[in-house]
Structure formats: C-alpha cells, structure tokens
Motif scaffolding. Structure first.
Motif, PDB file in Angstrom:
ATOM      1  N   SER A 110       0.859  -1.187   0.000  1.00 12.02           N
ATOM      2  CA  SER A 110       0.000   0.000   0.000  1.00 12.02           C
ATOM      3  C   SER A 110       0.892   1.233   0.000  1.00 12.02           C
ATOM      4  N   VAL A 111       0.819   2.016  -1.079  1.00  9.84           N
ATOM      5  CA  VAL A 111       1.797   3.076  -1.325  1.00  9.84           C
ATOM      6  C   VAL A 111       1.091   4.388  -1.660  1.00  9.84           C
ATOM      7  N   ILE A 112       1.579   5.462  -1.045  1.00  9.75           N
ATOM      8  CA  ILE A 112       1.160   6.818  -1.410  1.00  9.75           C
ATOM      9  C   ILE A 112       2.146   7.356  -2.429  1.00  9.75           C
ATOM     10  N   ASP A 113       1.641   7.828  -3.555  1.00 10.66           N
ATOM     11  CA  ASP A 113       2.455   8.495  -4.568  1.00 10.66           C
ATOM     12  C   ASP A 113       2.250   9.999  -4.381  1.00 10.66           C
ATOM     13  N   GLY A 257      -9.377  -5.030   7.028  1.00  9.54           N
ATOM     14  CA  GLY A 257      -9.382  -3.877   7.912  1.00  9.54           C
ATOM     15  C   GLY A 257      -8.095  -3.073   7.817  1.00  9.54           C
ATOM     16  N   LEU A 258      -6.963  -3.774   7.773  1.00 10.62           N
ATOM     17  CA  LEU A 258      -5.675  -3.106   7.672  1.00 10.62           C
ATOM     18  C   LEU A 258      -5.530  -2.405   6.328  1.00 10.62           C
ATOM     19  N   GLN A 259      -5.974  -3.078   5.255  1.00 10.82           N
ATOM     20  CA  GLN A 259      -5.927  -2.479   3.924  1.00 10.82           C
ATOM     21  C   GLN A 259      -6.785  -1.220   3.866  1.00 10.82           C
ATOM     22  N   TYR A 260      -7.968  -1.286   4.464  1.00 16.33           N
ATOM     23  CA  TYR A 260      -8.893  -0.143   4.488  1.00 16.33           C
ATOM     24  C   TYR A 260      -8.263   1.042   5.210  1.00 16.33           C
ATOM     25  N   TRP A 261      -7.565   0.765   6.311  1.00 17.83           N
ATOM     26  CA  TRP A 261      -6.922   1.838   7.078  1.00 17.83           C
ATOM     27  C   TRP A 261      -5.845   2.524   6.243  1.00 17.83           C
ATOM     28  N   LYS A 262      -5.013   1.753   5.570  1.00 17.12           N
ATOM     29  CA  LYS A 262      -3.928   2.323   4.762  1.00 17.12           C
ATOM     30  C   LYS A 262      -4.477   3.112   3.579  1.00 17.12           C
ATOM     31  N   GLU A 263      -5.494   2.563   2.938  1.00 16.59           N
ATOM     32  CA  GLU A 263      -6.060   3.248   1.783  1.00 16.59           C
ATOM     33  C   GLU A 263      -6.777   4.528   2.176  1.00 16.59           C
ATOM     34  N   GLY A 264      -7.141   4.643   3.447  1.00 15.89           N
ATOM     35  CA  GLY A 264      -7.748   5.875   3.931  1.00 15.89           C
ATOM     36  C   GLY A 264      -6.802   7.066   3.888  1.00 15.89           C
ATOM     37  N   PHE A 265      -5.505   6.800   3.812  1.00 16.39           N
ATOM     38  CA  PHE A 265      -4.512   7.870   3.674  1.00 16.39           C
ATOM     39  C   PHE A 265      -4.209   8.175   2.206  1.00 16.39           C
ATOM     40  N   GLY A 266      -4.865   7.484   1.303  1.00 16.21           N
ATOM     41  CA  GLY A 266      -4.625   7.683  -0.118  1.00 16.21           C
ATOM     42  C   GLY A 266      -3.662   6.679  -0.715  1.00 16.21           C
ATOM     43  N   ALA A 267      -3.342   5.618   0.035  1.00 13.56           N
ATOM     44  CA  ALA A 267      -2.434   4.590  -0.488  1.00 13.56           C
ATOM     45  C   ALA A 267      -3.146   3.734  -1.529  1.00 13.56           C
ATOM     46  N   ARG A 268      -2.399   3.351  -2.557  1.00 14.78           N
ATOM     47  CA  ARG A 268      -2.898   2.445  -3.577  1.00 14.78           C
ATOM     48  C   ARG A 268      -1.858   1.349  -3.815  1.00 14.78           C
ATOM     49  N   THR A 269      -2.168   0.374  -4.628  1.00 18.75           N
ATOM     50  CA  THR A 269      -1.414  -0.880  -4.659  1.00 18.75           C
ATOM     51  C   THR A 269      -0.235  -0.862  -5.628  1.00 18.75           C
ATOM     52  N   VAL A 270       0.912  -1.317  -5.112  1.00 15.98           N
ATOM     53  CA  VAL A 270       2.104  -1.618  -5.899  1.00 15.98           C
ATOM     54  C   VAL A 270       2.461  -3.068  -5.590  1.00 15.98           C
ATOM     55  N   ILE A 271       2.864  -3.825  -6.592  1.00 16.26           N
ATOM     56  CA  ILE A 271       3.101  -5.251  -6.370  1.00 16.26           C
ATOM     57  C   ILE A 271       4.585  -5.591  -6.259  1.00 16.26           C
ATOM     58  N   GLN A 272       4.831  -6.693  -5.578  1.00 14.60           N
ATOM     59  CA  GLN A 272       6.150  -7.321  -5.547  1.00 14.60           C
ATOM     60  C   GLN A 272       5.967  -8.784  -5.891  1.00 14.60           C
TER      61      GLN A 272
END
Length: 290
Positions: A110-113, A257-272
C-alpha cells in the motif's frame, strides 16, 4: 546482512565482466534451492544503471548456468518493487516471462504516490482530530526500547503469538550502521507511550516497517494522528510513502481492515513478485537476442 548471518547459509553471488564487478545477487541456499536472500525484504539482481537489456540477459544466463552447474535446481527470486528503483527496472520481469518462470507469490504494497496524492478519508481525518483533542505528542527518538518493549512486542504476542522480525538488539545494531535511514517515531499520551512506527528511509521512499498502538489506538486516534504527521510534514519530500503489505498466505488473502486503514490515507497498490526459476532454463536465453 551480518546481524542475522547465523540464520542463513549465505550464497550471494558477484558477477564480473573481466575484472569489473557489474552485478550482485544477495542470496542464501537451502538444500538444492537458492533464494533471493530470505533475510531481506526486497531482492533480485542488483546491477549498475548503465547496463542495457542485452547485458542483463547475458548476466542472468551466466547466473543460471553457474547455479545449474553447481547442482542447484531452482532459483527462488523476489523482485524489487518499482518504487524503490531510480530508473525503469523491469528487465528481470521480462526475463521471467522469457524463462516461463512460475509466479508463486505476489505481495500487494500500500503506497502513497506524492505526485498524485489523494485526499485522506473522513475516518482518518476524524482520527487525527481525536489525537489533537486528547493532546497527543509525537516524538522522534534515538532509542527503540520503549516502543519494542511497551507496545510492539506485547501487541504482536497477544494478537498473533509472534515476535517482530527484528529483535530489539538487531534493530539497534542496524540503527548503529544506518542511523539516518532507520527512524523511530513514538506517540505519547499523558507522558506514556501509546503507539509508534519504525521508518526505513531510502532515497525515494519512506517505509513503515513496524506500526503498532495500544488498545486505545482507535479511541485516541494515535496511529491516524502519527501517520498524518509523517505523511504531510516529515516525509512529504519523498516520491512515495510505503505502508508495506496487508496480505498473507503468499499474497492470496488480504487483511481487509488493515488495507482499508492504509487506503484511507490515499495509499494504492504496488506489487512485488516472487518467482521459481528452473536453473536448467538458462539455454532459453540463447534464442532471445537476434
């Protein structure tokens, strides 16, 4: 990697062109499998920025042939997420396609650009307001002891019956060698530590390696308050803010729940991505360059 050298049988490889070092592969070996080092979060072949695709192909062929000659059957390769590279860096992904390597795991970071920052959600902003209302105080501290012993270790033990990947001694030793790149931020309420995060800082990315708060974190808004400050004030000169993964089971399940919390800051998905490569497949690369 020296701090955990007793856990792994090192098999790191250096690639030379003549007398000149051109690439490295941090790795360890388990029986007849070599792993892109299991003691590192990110991995893959590391090479100089001036190397072009044709050279990277030749390097990879040489690596696989060397491993095959050494009776190593598989290379378990984890790649570097794109946000950590200064330049476009998908040569290895392309080589995995050429080799018909098996994709056996895909993590979702979960990454903020910061170049396209999104608004914080209402829930996250309400948490920030609660933090201000309760008079929370954020401190950057040189010691990791209070966070590890008071917040992080008790939480991980209670919720998951596990310990942090790094012990207190290990994170302290790493900080001694990389003091400017490993930073500890703690949150206090009435002079008592209640939450914190450990940031691994690289040139372009601030990465929350550990995030933890006590049982009142929602009531007090401690983690929202802390990360709002880090994202908007401390690391807003970076390209990216990386919350890390919220998935388990080799990437096949997500902690919603954890994903929802991170995305609440504007984070979106980057893969590894993680691949299994048959070392005997090195011959395929002979047919690529025409």
């Amino acid at each position: 990697m020296e701090y955990h050298k007793d856990r792994f049988n090192d098999f790191s490889l250096l690639v030379f062109k003549g007398e000149r070092l051109v690439a490295i592969l941090p790795a360890n070996i388990v029986e007849d499998r070599v792993y892109s080092h299991q003691g590192l979060t990110y991995g893959g072949l590391v090479f100089k920025e001036n190397l072009k695709l044709n050279i990277v192909l030749l390097i990879f062929r040489a690596l696989l042939k060397y491993l095959n000659d050494a009776q190593v059957k598989e290379l378990q390769l984890k790649l570097l997420p794109s946000i950590y590279s200064a330049l476009p860096n998908d040569e290895q992904s392309y080589i995995m396609f050429l080799l018909e390597a098996k994709l056996n795991r895909r993590d979702a970071l979960s990454v903020i650009d910061y170049r396209h920052a999104l608004r914080f959600s209402k829930n996250r902003l309400e948490g920030v307001k609660r933090g201000k209302k309760h008079g929370l105080l954020i401190k950057e501290e040189d010691s990791f002891e209070s966070f590890w012993s008071t917040v992080l270790e008790p939480n991980l033990n209670e919720k998951h019956n596990v310990k942090p990947v790094h012990s207190l001694a290990e994170i302290t030793a790493l900080n001694t060698n990389f003091g400017k790149q490993i930073r500890q931020f703690n949150v206090y309420h009435n002079n008592q530590i209640i939450a914190g995060t450990t940031i691994f800082e690289s040139k372009y990315v601030a990465h929350s390696q550990y995030i933890s708060g006590n049982t009142k974190k929602n009531e007090l808004g401690s983690l929202d308050f802390l990360h709002h400050h880090l994202i908007t004030s401390v690391f807003n000169n970076k390209r990216f803010f990386d919350f890390g993964v919220s998935n388990i089971n080799n990437g096949r399940q997500v902690n919603q729940g954890l994903q929802y919390w991170k995305e609440g800051f504007g984070a979106r998905t980057v893969i590894q991505d993680f691949y299994t490569v048959d070392t005997s497949s090195y011959k395929i690369l002979d047919t690529v360059l025409i």
